[in-house]
Design an enzyme around this catalytic site. Structure first.
Site, PDB file in Angstrom:
ATOM      1  N   THR A 364       0.806  -1.221   0.000  1.00  0.00           N
ATOM      2  CA  THR A 364       0.000   0.000   0.000  1.00  0.00           C
ATOM      3  C   THR A 364       0.838   1.270   0.000  1.00  0.00           C
ATOM      4  O   THR A 364       0.357   2.330  -0.384  1.00  0.00           O
ATOM      5  CB  THR A 364      -0.951   0.035   1.217  1.00  0.00           C
ATOM      6  OG1 THR A 364      -0.185  -0.012   2.415  1.00  0.00           O
ATOM      7  CG2 THR A 364      -1.921  -1.128   1.185  1.00  0.00           C
ATOM      8  N   CYS A 365       2.083   1.187   0.459  1.00  0.00           N
ATOM      9  CA  CYS A 365       2.948   2.367   0.437  1.00  0.00           C
ATOM     10  C   CYS A 365       3.304   2.750  -0.990  1.00  0.00           C
ATOM     11  O   CYS A 365       3.286   3.921  -1.361  1.00  0.00           O
ATOM     12  CB  CYS A 365       4.213   2.120   1.253  1.00  0.00           C
ATOM     13  SG  CYS A 365       3.901   2.033   3.032  1.00  0.00           S
ATOM     14  N   ASP A 366       3.633   1.742  -1.798  1.00  0.00           N
ATOM     15  CA  ASP A 366       3.981   1.990  -3.198  1.00  0.00           C
ATOM     16  C   ASP A 366       2.778   1.870  -4.119  1.00  0.00           C
ATOM     17  O   ASP A 366       2.906   2.020  -5.340  1.00  0.00           O
ATOM     18  CB  ASP A 366       5.057   1.003  -3.658  1.00  0.00           C
ATOM     19  CG  ASP A 366       6.396   1.278  -2.977  1.00  0.00           C
ATOM     20  OD1 ASP A 366       6.657   2.451  -2.660  1.00  0.00           O
ATOM     21  OD2 ASP A 366       7.154   0.320  -2.753  1.00  0.00           O
TER      22      ASP A 366
END
Length: 397
Positions: A364-366
């Site tokens: 979810t960060c990238d």
């Protein structure tokens, strides 16, 4: 351009008209163009840590915002813990933050007691405990931070609440029908629709409590009953909650969000008022950029087959009642159930799992969604559904 917490939003698009001598604003600006100047206030070199338990997001929020060194201008780092207090170990590069804002906005809307009304059209309520604990200010500040720090927009304000923020309660009209309390609304409707002096006096007697609380001591007649009930409605909907409103307004001024709202009310209303338009499969499909193997390779051919499955899966998510929803897919991949006002960073991408895993994975960060390879759509759909519905935390299956 530098903005502080109480800054007045003055975009470059605001200009002086030499002919009329008036200030005018460029109404062609997009939401992103209006909000981008506000992000310059964020200090990326200083960090505010939010230690959050998902089942009680507001508790951790208040603790963080109550620290003496807290400021909404610092970069946000969210650390989730599970129910026994073990850190998930994720470095917050955007995913935990987006999930945090989503969970916090849902809490404010549905469980905080600071808002009342239909799910997508909320008014401020009068909650004495929340007022005493400064929660209205924190709520406004949290919403402003979500908008500017890359979270999603609230999209649950009623048109009346939004207009009162944009133009002031004194410049906002409220009707008897806007009163949420059924008994009080019916009492005022009885006065408003009375056709004889006898009916009117009976209605006034029944509504004596709310008339007294609102400070209405004038003689009510068949001629002025409409104006009186409208005044009482305005007091109940807007003036009764004036103190909570002012604290909420002060919080929303963080990072210049309130000033931007007041200068561009039409352009920004889609961030705060829920539109009827729903997320579509085409919109979600266009969000994700495919990362495919070299064209002509065996891997490429296998991936090409699954691209069709993926597109069908999104169509099912939009139109089938028992399917995983488009919002759930977006949450799994990004931590957010809608596109943030400033968009996703980095741009969401779709990759393919050539390993033995048959369930989807996500970072979810990238904003990376990795989907399994299969030559059967039914298997693909079942595995995607299982992975998304059973993923712990923010998008790990």
């Amino acid at each position: 351009m530098s903005l502080n917490q109480g800054a007045i939003f003055t975009p470059l698009a605001q200009n002086f008209n030499e002919t009329s001598g008036e200030i005018y604003r460029d109404t062609s600006l997009s939401v992103e163009q209006i909000l981008m100047p506000l992000t310059t206030a964020i200090n990326e070199h200083e960090v505010t840590r939010f230690n959050i338990m998902r089942r009680n997001v507001w508790d951790g929020t208040v603790r963080a915002m109550s620290r003496p060194n807290f400021t909404p201008k610092k970069r946000i780092d969210v650390k989730f813990t599970d129910d026994i207090g073990i850190s998930e170990g994720a470095v917050d590069l955007g995913g935990p933050k987006r999930e945090y804002f989503r969970l916090c906005l849902k809490y404010l809307k549905d469980y905080s007691g600071m808002f009342e009304g239909a799910s997508g059209s909320k008014l401020l309520s009068c909650n004495s405990a929340a007022l005493k604990e400064n929660c209205y200010f924190f709520a406004g500040q949290l919403i402003a931070m979500s908008v500017v720090h890359g979270g999603q927009s609230p999209c649950f304000f009623s048109p009346i609440l939004y207009k009162s923020l944009a133009k002031g309660p004194e410049n906002t009209e409220a009707e008897v029908e806007d009163i949420l309390d059924i008994d009080i609304r019916n009492q005022l409707i009885e006065i408003k629709t009375a056709t004889s002096d006898t009916q009117l006096q009976v209605a006034i007697s029944r509504a004596s409590c709310i008339l007294s609380l609102s400070g209405c001591f004038k003689k009510i007649t068949l001629e002025n009953k409409g104006a009186v009930t409208k005044d009482v409605a305005h007091w109940y909907v807007l003036q009764r909650t004036r103190t909570p409103f002012e604290r909420f307004q002060e919080g929303l001024q963080s990072l210049g969000v309130l000033s931007a709202l007041q200068q561009f009310p039409q352009q920004l209303q889609s961030l705060f008022i829920k539109l009827e338009k729903k997320l579509t499969a085409i919109e979600v499909e266009q969000l994700f950029k495919f990362r495919m193997s070299e064209e002509g390779s065996n891997r490429y051919e296998a991936e090409l087959l699954v691209v069709g499955f993926w597109r069908d899966y999104l169509q099912d998510a939009e139109f089938c009642v028992d399917a995983v929803t488009l919002e759930e897919i977006l949450i799994f991949a990004t931590g957010s159930d809608s596109v943030p006002p400033l968009g996703f960073f980095p741009e969401p991408s779709l990759e393919f799992l050539h390993c033995k895993s048959k369930f989807p994975l996500a970072n979810t960060c990238d904003c990376i969604l990795r989907i399994p390879l299969t030559n059967n759509y039914t298997n693909f759909k079942n595995n995607m559904n299982f992975g998304i519905r059973n993923s712990p935390g923010f998008g790990k299956a």
